[in-house]
Scaffold this motif. Structure first.
Motif, PDB file in Angstrom:
ATOM      1  N   ARG A  23     -26.356  77.149  61.611  1.00 30.32           N
ATOM      2  CA  ARG A  23     -26.470  78.234  60.641  1.00 30.32           C
ATOM      3  C   ARG A  23     -25.178  79.042  60.576  1.00 30.32           C
ATOM      4  N   ARG A  24     -24.845  79.522  59.363  1.00 31.52           N
ATOM      5  CA  ARG A  24     -23.704  80.414  59.159  1.00 31.52           C
ATOM      6  C   ARG A  24     -24.173  81.612  58.345  1.00 31.52           C
ATOM      7  N   TYR A  25     -23.897  82.806  58.861  1.00 29.93           N
ATOM      8  CA  TYR A  25     -24.344  84.058  58.249  1.00 29.93           C
ATOM      9  C   TYR A  25     -23.155  84.826  57.675  1.00 29.93           C
ATOM     10  N   SER A  26     -23.424  85.606  56.640  1.00 29.80           N
ATOM     11  CA  SER A  26     -22.414  86.483  56.033  1.00 29.80           C
ATOM     12  C   SER A  26     -22.703  87.930  56.441  1.00 29.80           C
ATOM     13  N   MET A  27     -21.810  88.820  56.066  1.00 30.17           N
ATOM     14  CA  MET A  27     -22.046  90.247  56.324  1.00 30.17           C
ATOM     15  C   MET A  27     -23.257  90.736  55.536  1.00 30.17           C
ATOM     16  N   LEU A  28     -23.496  90.185  54.340  1.00 38.64           N
ATOM     17  CA  LEU A  28     -24.697  90.561  53.583  1.00 38.64           C
ATOM     18  C   LEU A  28     -25.955  90.136  54.328  1.00 38.64           C
ATOM     19  N   ASP A  29     -25.907  88.972  54.950  1.00 38.73           N
ATOM     20  CA  ASP A  29     -27.051  88.512  55.748  1.00 38.73           C
ATOM     21  C   ASP A  29     -27.287  89.460  56.923  1.00 38.73           C
ATOM     22  N   VAL A  30     -26.210  89.876  57.586  1.00 40.07           N
ATOM     23  CA  VAL A  30     -26.336  90.803  58.715  1.00 40.07           C
ATOM     24  C   VAL A  30     -26.921  92.131  58.248  1.00 40.07           C
ATOM     25  N   ALA A  31     -26.469  92.619  57.086  1.00 40.45           N
ATOM     26  CA  ALA A  31     -27.014  93.869  56.538  1.00 40.45           C
ATOM     27  C   ALA A  31     -28.502  93.716  56.236  1.00 40.45           C
ATOM     28  N   LYS A  32     -28.885  92.553  55.706  1.00 48.92           N
ATOM     29  CA  LYS A  32     -30.303  92.297  55.425  1.00 48.92           C
ATOM     30  C   LYS A  32     -31.108  92.254  56.721  1.00 48.92           C
ATOM     31  N   LEU A  33     -30.544  91.649  57.770  1.00 47.81           N
ATOM     32  CA  LEU A  33     -31.216  91.611  59.070  1.00 47.81           C
ATOM     33  C   LEU A  33     -31.421  93.025  59.618  1.00 47.81           C
ATOM     34  N   ARG A  34     -30.433  93.874  59.440  1.00 50.75           N
ATOM     35  CA  ARG A  34     -30.564  95.271  59.885  1.00 50.75           C
ATOM     36  C   ARG A  34     -31.653  95.993  59.102  1.00 50.75           C
ATOM     37  N   GLU A  35     -31.715  95.708  57.795  1.00 53.81           N
ATOM     38  CA  GLU A  35     -32.769  96.314  56.963  1.00 53.81           C
ATOM     39  C   GLU A  35     -34.151  95.842  57.414  1.00 53.81           C
ATOM     40  N   ILE A  36     -34.261  94.567  57.737  1.00 54.65           N
ATOM     41  CA  ILE A  36     -35.526  94.019  58.233  1.00 54.65           C
ATOM     42  C   ILE A  36     -35.927  94.721  59.526  1.00 54.65           C
ATOM     43  N   ALA A  37     -34.955  94.903  60.428  1.00 47.67           N
ATOM     44  CA  ALA A  37     -35.234  95.577  61.698  1.00 47.67           C
ATOM     45  C   ALA A  37     -35.687  97.013  61.459  1.00 47.67           C
ATOM     46  N   GLU A  38     -35.051  97.692  60.519  1.00 49.79           N
ATOM     47  CA  GLU A  38     -35.431  99.078  60.219  1.00 49.79           C
ATOM     48  C   GLU A  38     -36.840  99.157  59.643  1.00 49.79           C
ATOM     49  N   LEU A  39     -37.157  98.266  58.700  1.00 52.19           N
ATOM     50  CA  LEU A  39     -38.500  98.253  58.118  1.00 52.19           C
ATOM     51  C   LEU A  39     -39.544  97.913  59.172  1.00 52.19           C
ATOM     52  N   GLY A  40     -39.214  96.965  60.051  1.00 46.60           N
ATOM     53  CA  GLY A  40     -40.130  96.600  61.121  1.00 46.60           C
ATOM     54  C   GLY A  40     -40.385  97.751  62.080  1.00 46.60           C
ATOM     55  N   SER A  41     -39.335  98.519  62.374  1.00 44.83           N
ATOM     56  CA  SER A  41     -39.507  99.666  63.279  1.00 44.83           C
ATOM     57  C   SER A  41     -40.340 100.772  62.640  1.00 44.83           C
ATOM     58  N   GLU A  42     -40.430 100.754  61.302  1.00 40.22           N
ATOM     59  CA  GLU A  42     -41.257 101.733  60.587  1.00 40.22           C
ATOM     60  C   GLU A  42     -42.696 101.253  60.438  1.00 40.22           C
ATOM     61  N   GLY A  43     -42.991 100.069  60.988  1.00 36.45           N
ATOM     62  CA  GLY A  43     -44.364  99.576  60.982  1.00 36.45           C
ATOM     63  C   GLY A  43     -44.717  98.639  59.845  1.00 36.45           C
ATOM     64  N   VAL A  44     -43.728  98.198  59.073  1.00 39.83           N
ATOM     65  CA  VAL A  44     -43.999  97.281  57.968  1.00 39.83           C
ATOM     66  C   VAL A  44     -44.147  95.865  58.534  1.00 39.83           C
ATOM     67  N   SER A  45     -45.175  95.158  58.085  1.00 44.52           N
ATOM     68  CA  SER A  45     -45.409  93.787  58.552  1.00 44.52           C
ATOM     69  C   SER A  45     -44.343  92.853  57.982  1.00 44.52           C
ATOM     70  N   LEU A  46     -44.236  91.663  58.562  1.00 52.49           N
ATOM     71  CA  LEU A  46     -43.255  90.691  58.062  1.00 52.49           C
ATOM     72  C   LEU A  46     -43.552  90.293  56.619  1.00 52.49           C
ATOM     73  N   GLU A  47     -44.824  90.175  56.275  1.00 49.00           N
ATOM     74  CA  GLU A  47     -45.183  89.862  54.883  1.00 49.00           C
ATOM     75  C   GLU A  47     -44.790  91.020  53.961  1.00 49.00           C
ATOM     76  N   GLY A  48     -44.994  92.234  54.418  1.00 52.31           N
ATOM     77  CA  GLY A  48     -44.578  93.406  53.651  1.00 52.31           C
ATOM     78  C   GLY A  48     -43.070  93.450  53.483  1.00 52.31           C
ATOM     79  N   ILE A  49     -42.352  93.128  54.538  1.00 56.41           N
ATOM     80  CA  ILE A  49     -40.885  93.092  54.486  1.00 56.41           C
ATOM     81  C   ILE A  49     -40.426  92.028  53.501  1.00 56.41           C
ATOM     82  N   ARG A  50     -41.068  90.844  53.557  1.00 49.93           N
ATOM     83  CA  ARG A  50     -40.715  89.774  52.626  1.00 49.93           C
ATOM     84  C   ARG A  50     -40.882  90.229  51.182  1.00 49.93           C
TER      85      ARG A  50
END
Length: 137
Positions: A43-70
């Motif tokens: 796998r190869r990731y870009s900075m946009l991918d890393v930013a999206k991963l950070r957003e996913i982590a933030e939403l997850g820490s706020e209690g949003v489910s993975l389906e909700g995040i998707r």
């Protein structure tokens, strides 16, 4: 190199996002973040991918489910696409107005319909006054 260039291996992307590489693999399986694959299938990731991963982590820490995040990410992508399309249409309209000045003017009718008018003409306005009285019981 720009923010879409996919240069980070999974361990580097995981470190930049503050996650475990196994989490990135899971997100890839779920379709939350889809990195490019090299001919050797790594796998190869870009900075946009890393930013999206950070957003996913933030939403997850706020209690949003993975389906909700998707769903949130899907809607954000849709909005971004609509915004891009709107900019394209605005640009096309601006070009058209510059290339054909004074060709056509539009006005809104009383029923909300669009009325095409020649340049330099005005709509007729109604000067009527309507008085409403409440009926007596």
């Amino acid at each position: 190199m720009d923010e879409t260039t996919r240069v980070f291996v999974i361990s580097t992307a995981a470190e930049l996002a503050g996650m475990h590489p196994q989490t990135l693999r899971q997100y890839d399986r779920l379709g939350l973040v889809s990195p490019e694959r090299t001919p050797g299938k790594s796998r190869r990731y870009s900075m946009l991918d890393v930013a999206k991963l950070r957003e996913i982590a933030e939403l997850g820490s706020e209690g949003v489910s993975l389906e909700g995040i998707r769903r949130i990410l899907e809607l954000e992508d849709h909005v971004r696409g609509l915004e891009n399309r709107l900019r394209e249409l605005e640009s096309t309209l601006a070009d058209e107005l510059l290339n054909r000045p004074g060709r056509r003017v539009f006005a809104a009718g009383s029923a909300g319909d669009v009325i095409s008018m020649k340049a330099g003409t005005r709509t007729r306005r109604s000067n009527q006054v309507v008085i409403w009285r409440q009926p007596r019981p």
